[in-house]
Design a protein around this motif. Structure first.
Motif, PDB file in Angstrom:
ATOM      1  N   HIS B  62       0.841  -1.207   0.000  1.00 15.73           N
ATOM      2  CA  HIS B  62       0.000   0.000   0.000  1.00 15.73           C
ATOM      3  C   HIS B  62       0.873   1.254   0.000  1.00 15.73           C
ATOM      4  N   HIS B  63       2.133   1.101  -0.420  1.00 21.36           N
ATOM      5  CA  HIS B  63       3.093   2.211  -0.447  1.00 21.36           C
ATOM      6  C   HIS B  63       3.216   2.854   0.929  1.00 21.36           C
ATOM      7  N   ALA B  64       3.186   2.055   1.974  1.00 26.90           N
ATOM      8  CA  ALA B  64       3.256   2.596   3.325  1.00 26.90           C
ATOM      9  C   ALA B  64       4.250   1.804   4.165  1.00 26.90           C
ATOM     10  N   GLY B  65       5.291   1.302   3.507  1.00 28.49           N
ATOM     11  CA  GLY B  65       6.296   0.517   4.213  1.00 28.49           C
ATOM     12  C   GLY B  65       7.007   1.305   5.308  1.00 28.49           C
ATOM     13  N   ASP B  66       6.979   2.631   5.165  1.00 27.39           N
ATOM     14  CA  ASP B  66       7.676   3.454   6.170  1.00 27.39           C
ATOM     15  C   ASP B  66       6.766   3.837   7.335  1.00 27.39           C
ATOM     16  N   ARG B  67       5.545   3.303   7.372  1.00 21.15           N
ATOM     17  CA  ARG B  67       4.614   3.680   8.439  1.00 21.15           C
ATOM     18  C   ARG B  67       4.480   2.601   9.514  1.00 21.15           C
ATOM     19  N   VAL B  68       5.335   1.560   9.426  1.00 19.75           N
ATOM     20  CA  VAL B  68       5.185   0.418  10.329  1.00 19.75           C
ATOM     21  C   VAL B  68       5.130   0.858  11.784  1.00 19.75           C
ATOM     22  N   PHE B  69       6.114   1.644  12.181  1.00 18.16           N
ATOM     23  CA  PHE B  69       6.201   2.014  13.590  1.00 18.16           C
ATOM     24  C   PHE B  69       4.980   2.823  14.015  1.00 18.16           C
ATOM     25  N   GLU B  70       4.690   3.858  13.232  1.00 20.89           N
ATOM     26  CA  GLU B  70       3.601   4.778  13.565  1.00 20.89           C
ATOM     27  C   GLU B  70       2.253   4.051  13.663  1.00 20.89           C
ATOM     28  N   TRP B  71       1.918   3.245  12.662  1.00 16.67           N
ATOM     29  CA  TRP B  71       0.579   2.643  12.620  1.00 16.67           C
ATOM     30  C   TRP B  71       0.424   1.527  13.654  1.00 16.67           C
ATOM     31  N   ASN B  72       1.498   0.801  13.933  1.00 15.33           N
ATOM     32  CA  ASN B  72       1.385  -0.251  14.945  1.00 15.33           C
ATOM     33  C   ASN B  72       1.305   0.342  16.346  1.00 15.33           C
ATOM     34  N   LYS B  73       2.130   1.319  16.582  1.00 16.98           N
ATOM     35  CA  LYS B  73       2.098   1.959  17.899  1.00 16.98           C
ATOM     36  C   LYS B  73       0.722   2.593  18.129  1.00 16.98           C
ATOM     37  N   ALA B  74       0.220   3.273  17.101  1.00 21.15           N
ATOM     38  CA  ALA B  74      -1.101   3.907  17.220  1.00 21.15           C
ATOM     39  C   ALA B  74      -2.190   2.848  17.429  1.00 21.15           C
ATOM     40  N   GLY B  75      -2.053   1.713  16.757  1.00 18.82           N
ATOM     41  CA  GLY B  75      -3.046   0.636  16.901  1.00 18.82           C
ATOM     42  C   GLY B  75      -3.056   0.096  18.318  1.00 18.82           C
ATOM     43  N   ALA B  76      -1.877  -0.068  18.892  1.00 20.99           N
ATOM     44  CA  ALA B  76      -1.792  -0.554  20.271  1.00 20.99           C
ATOM     45  C   ALA B  76      -2.371   0.492  21.225  1.00 20.99           C
ATOM     46  N   ALA B  77      -2.026   1.751  20.954  1.00 23.80           N
ATOM     47  CA  ALA B  77      -2.449   2.819  21.870  1.00 23.80           C
ATOM     48  C   ALA B  77      -3.970   2.987  21.868  1.00 23.80           C
ATOM     49  N   VAL B  78      -4.602   2.861  20.710  1.00 22.39           N
ATOM     50  CA  VAL B  78      -6.051   3.070  20.674  1.00 22.39           C
ATOM     51  C   VAL B  78      -6.765   1.930  21.397  1.00 22.39           C
ATOM     52  N   ALA B  79      -6.237   0.722  21.295  1.00 20.82           N
ATOM     53  CA  ALA B  79      -6.825  -0.399  22.043  1.00 20.82           C
ATOM     54  C   ALA B  79      -6.636  -0.171  23.547  1.00 20.82           C
ATOM     55  N   ARG B  80      -5.466   0.288  23.894  1.00 19.63           N
ATOM     56  CA  ARG B  80      -5.156   0.564  25.301  1.00 19.63           C
ATOM     57  C   ARG B  80      -6.110   1.618  25.869  1.00 19.63           C
ATOM     58  N   ARG B  81      -6.361   2.674  25.070  1.00 21.72           N
ATOM     59  CA  ARG B  81      -7.284   3.722  25.541  1.00 21.72           C
ATOM     60  C   ARG B  81      -8.702   3.180  25.738  1.00 21.72           C
ATOM     61  N   ALA B  82      -9.134   2.362  24.775  1.00 17.35           N
ATOM     62  CA  ALA B  82     -10.482   1.789  24.889  1.00 17.35           C
ATOM     63  C   ALA B  82     -10.571   0.926  26.145  1.00 17.35           C
ATOM     64  N   ALA B  83      -9.535   0.149  26.402  1.00 18.36           N
ATOM     65  CA  ALA B  83      -9.539  -0.752  27.559  1.00 18.36           C
ATOM     66  C   ALA B  83      -9.473   0.044  28.859  1.00 18.36           C
ATOM     67  N   GLY B  84      -8.775   1.162  28.821  1.00  7.70           N
ATOM     68  CA  GLY B  84      -8.583   1.972  30.015  1.00  7.70           C
ATOM     69  C   GLY B  84      -9.893   2.513  30.572  1.00  7.70           C
ATOM     70  N   ALA B  85     -10.883   2.661  29.693  1.00 10.57           N
ATOM     71  CA  ALA B  85     -12.162   3.196  30.133  1.00 10.57           C
ATOM     72  C   ALA B  85     -13.012   2.141  30.849  1.00 10.57           C
ATOM     73  N   GLN B  86     -12.534   0.881  30.874  1.00 13.13           N
ATOM     74  CA  GLN B  86     -13.305  -0.188  31.535  1.00 13.13           C
ATOM     75  C   GLN B  86     -12.904  -0.276  33.007  1.00 13.13           C
ATOM     76  N   ASP B  87     -13.843  -0.750  33.830  1.00 16.61           N
ATOM     77  CA  ASP B  87     -13.470  -0.896  35.238  1.00 16.61           C
ATOM     78  C   ASP B  87     -13.106  -2.347  35.565  1.00 16.61           C
ATOM     79  N   ARG B  88     -12.649  -3.088  34.536  1.00 18.59           N
ATOM     80  CA  ARG B  88     -12.172  -4.446  34.796  1.00 18.59           C
ATOM     81  C   ARG B  88     -10.887  -4.637  34.010  1.00 18.59           C
TER      82      ARG B  88
END
Ligand code: B1M
Lengths: 214, 288
Positions: B62-88
């Protein structure tokens, strides 16, 4: 074991070195390229193709055999051409737009080359325009399209319509394949052929090629 | 209990067909977050990041070989944020899919190159805050080994792995469930299992085979909701929530530790699966 059986076995085992050695020796001993191909190599590919269809062997075995076959064809092709055997013709091949799956398509390409076709492989994510351009530039009139996603297979019909509108579009014989497709779907979108696996695809391509000959 | 499909849900949220789903982690994280939230509301204890195709070779298509770090880190962070809002407690599994190329000697990709690509992706996922690395949908044991070594080279997160047995009961490379469990346990994974494939029925047979061979290693099962079928211009998966609930129950009884879904499963499926496994001996329902 006869020489031909040894060759057949060599293909089935994907033993490229031995196959190449046997082909060279047979040629030196005066055997004709057509017989080596038809009685030694092709029966090997056919047997392995059947085993693949039944789930007795898998991609690694089929790839290894195809590589051995292609190495043998490198040696035989010039001799076959020199002895007046017509090459089997050209095929343009690609995975359709939006789809990045190419393992199955690559297998089909390898087996087609092994069978004596010239294959122009456009890779993945191929648009109707790219298919038309390659058909135009190469003069090929056989086209193979692969799709593995239900979304991209549903765009194959539109691609076929676009190709049919090209000046030579009605002449082109189109084969389609890929896991989610079937015979009915292929007929519905106006393809000329379908095969459920790569060995069967080679048979269909040969039929389409034969039907194109005047 | 894990979660279900991401890609198909993002498609309804505006993912262009054919584009890299991982792009949304950076460009539309809210869309990704809302999918995670839907699974969390359904009751998932484990959610999987939207990074399945996030290795260099696949993003390069997808011509985005240089985005590996950014997109994976962002993917982890958004899951982390969603989980953070849970009380379990919620576990974030960092998804690592295949490179898409066949390794030598069958294909052209060199082992070390694959390993480096996996290491790069795993480092970014760790940076974004995942709890485990989940190597998924694998067909080739060599590629699995490259991914595990890649993950180990950049950190010490637990490594889970699933393979897809969709070809006459084996992976498309010919590996059986028993062989796969043997090998990956030897590679040192913390959990092994099977995902994707041809639906819950076939998956249950695979689960039984793995249970017999697993030497006590926790097992993961994430089936598709059947094989997709076209009806008009709709893609329909044949197994509804009831069928998947029954499937979850069976897996639980077999002793499968982590149960979830793959293609075609939705929050509704996951909710039914959790409901169905609640009263069981506890192994599956609370941990998996
Ligand atoms: C022209 O004439 C012909 C004639 C015969 C032809 C032919 C042409 N082309 C093929 N044939 C025939 O001959 C071949 C040999 O006998 C056969 O080819 P096949 O291609 O069928 O078989 C190959 C030899 C082996 N099979 C394969 O190579 C496909 C295997 C599975 C597991 C698969 C793989 C490996 C991959 N995948 Co993808 N993948 C799956 C597949 C599940 C499955 N069982 O099909 C499928 C196709 N994938 C799927 C999905 C959803 C996806 N994949 C994706 C990505 C990938 C990988 C990159 C990880 C990898 C592809 C690697 C590559 N370089 O091709 C993504 C899409 C990327 C994209 N835009 O294309 C992604 C969207 C996942 C994601 N969330 O990112 C599913 C599609 C669902 C659907 N029906 O729409 C899927 C069915 C898995 C599933 N069970 O749900 C025949 O069909």
């Amino acid at each position: 074991m006869s020489r031909n059986q040894e060759l057949t076995e060599g293909i089935i085992r994907g033993d490229r070195e031995n196959v190449v050695r046997l082909v060279r020796e047979d040629l030196e001993a005066g055997h004709g390229p057509v017989l080596i191909l038809n009685d030694g190599l092709i029966p090997g590919m056919e047997k392995l193709g059947d085993q693949f269809g039944r789930g007795e062997v898998f991609i690694p075995e089929l790839m290894a055999a195809a590589k051995a076959m292609n190495a043998a064809m490198e040696i035989l092709r010039p001799l076959l051409e020199a002895s007046g055997v017509e090459p089997l013709g050209k095929v343009v091949m690609g995975t359709v737009k939006g789809d990045m799956h190419d393992i199955g398509k690559n297998l089909v390409c390898m087996l087609l080359r092994g069978a004596g076709f010239e294959v122009i492989d456009l890779g993945v994510n191929t648009s109707a325009e790219q298919f038309i351009e390659a058909l135009e530039n190469s003069g090929a009139r056989i086209l193979g399209m692969s799709a593995l996603l239900t979304t991209t297979m549903n765009r194959m019909g539109a691609i076929i319509e676009t190709i049919r509108r090209a000046p030579f579009g009605e002449e082109v014989r189109i084969m389609v394949g890929g896991a989610p497709l079937d015979e009915d779907f292929a007929a519905k979108i106006g393809a000329n052929g379908y095969a459920k696996d790569a060995p069967l695809a080679v048979d269909r391509f040969k039929e389409l090629h034969a039907a194109l000959q005047p | 209990m894990g979660d279900g499909a991401m890609g198909t849900m993002l498609q309804t949220a505006g993912l262009e067909p054919g584009d890299a789903p991982e792009r949304l982690n950076a460009e539309n994280p809210e869309a990704v977050r809302s999918v995670h939230e839907a699974y969390l509301q359904a009751g998932s204890d484990v959610i999987t990041t939207n990074t399945f195709g996030g290795n260099r070779r696949r993003l390069a298509l997808h011509h985005a070989g240089d985005r590996v770090f950014e997109w994976n880190k962002a993917g982890a962070a958004v899951a982390r944020r969603a989980a953070g809002a849970q009380d379990r407690e919620v576990i974030i599994a960092g998804s690592v899919g295949p490179t898409g190329s066949l390794l030598q000697p069958v294909g052209d990709l060199h082992f070390d190159e694959a390993k480096n690509d996996f290491a790069e992706q795993c480092a970014a996922l760790a940076e974004g805050g995942v709890d485990v690395i989940l190597i998924e949908t694998m067909s080739d044991l060599e590629e699995v080994r490259a991914a595990i070594e890649g993950a180990r080279a950049v950190g010490d997160l637990p490594v889970f792995c699933t393979m897809t047995f969709d070809t006459h009961g084996r992976t498309m490379m010919g590996t059986s469930p028993e062989e796969a469990v043997q090998a990956t346990v030897d590679f040192g994974v913390q959990a092994f299992g099977s995902n994707c494939g041809n639906g819950p029925g076939e998956m249950e047979e695979i689960a039984e085979k793995m249970i017999r061979a697993c030497r006590g290693v926790p097992l993961i099962i994430q089936a598709n909701a059947g094989v997709p079928r076209i009806e008009g211009d709709q893609v329909v998966y044949e197994a509804g929530p009831e069928r998947m609930a029954e499937h979850a129950r069976r897996c639980c009884d077999l002793g499968i530790r982590y149960i979830g879904g793959c293609c075609g499963t939705t929050p509704a499926h996951i909710r039914a699966m959790i409901e169905a496994t609640k009263g069981s001996d506890g192994k599956g329902a609370e941990e998996g």
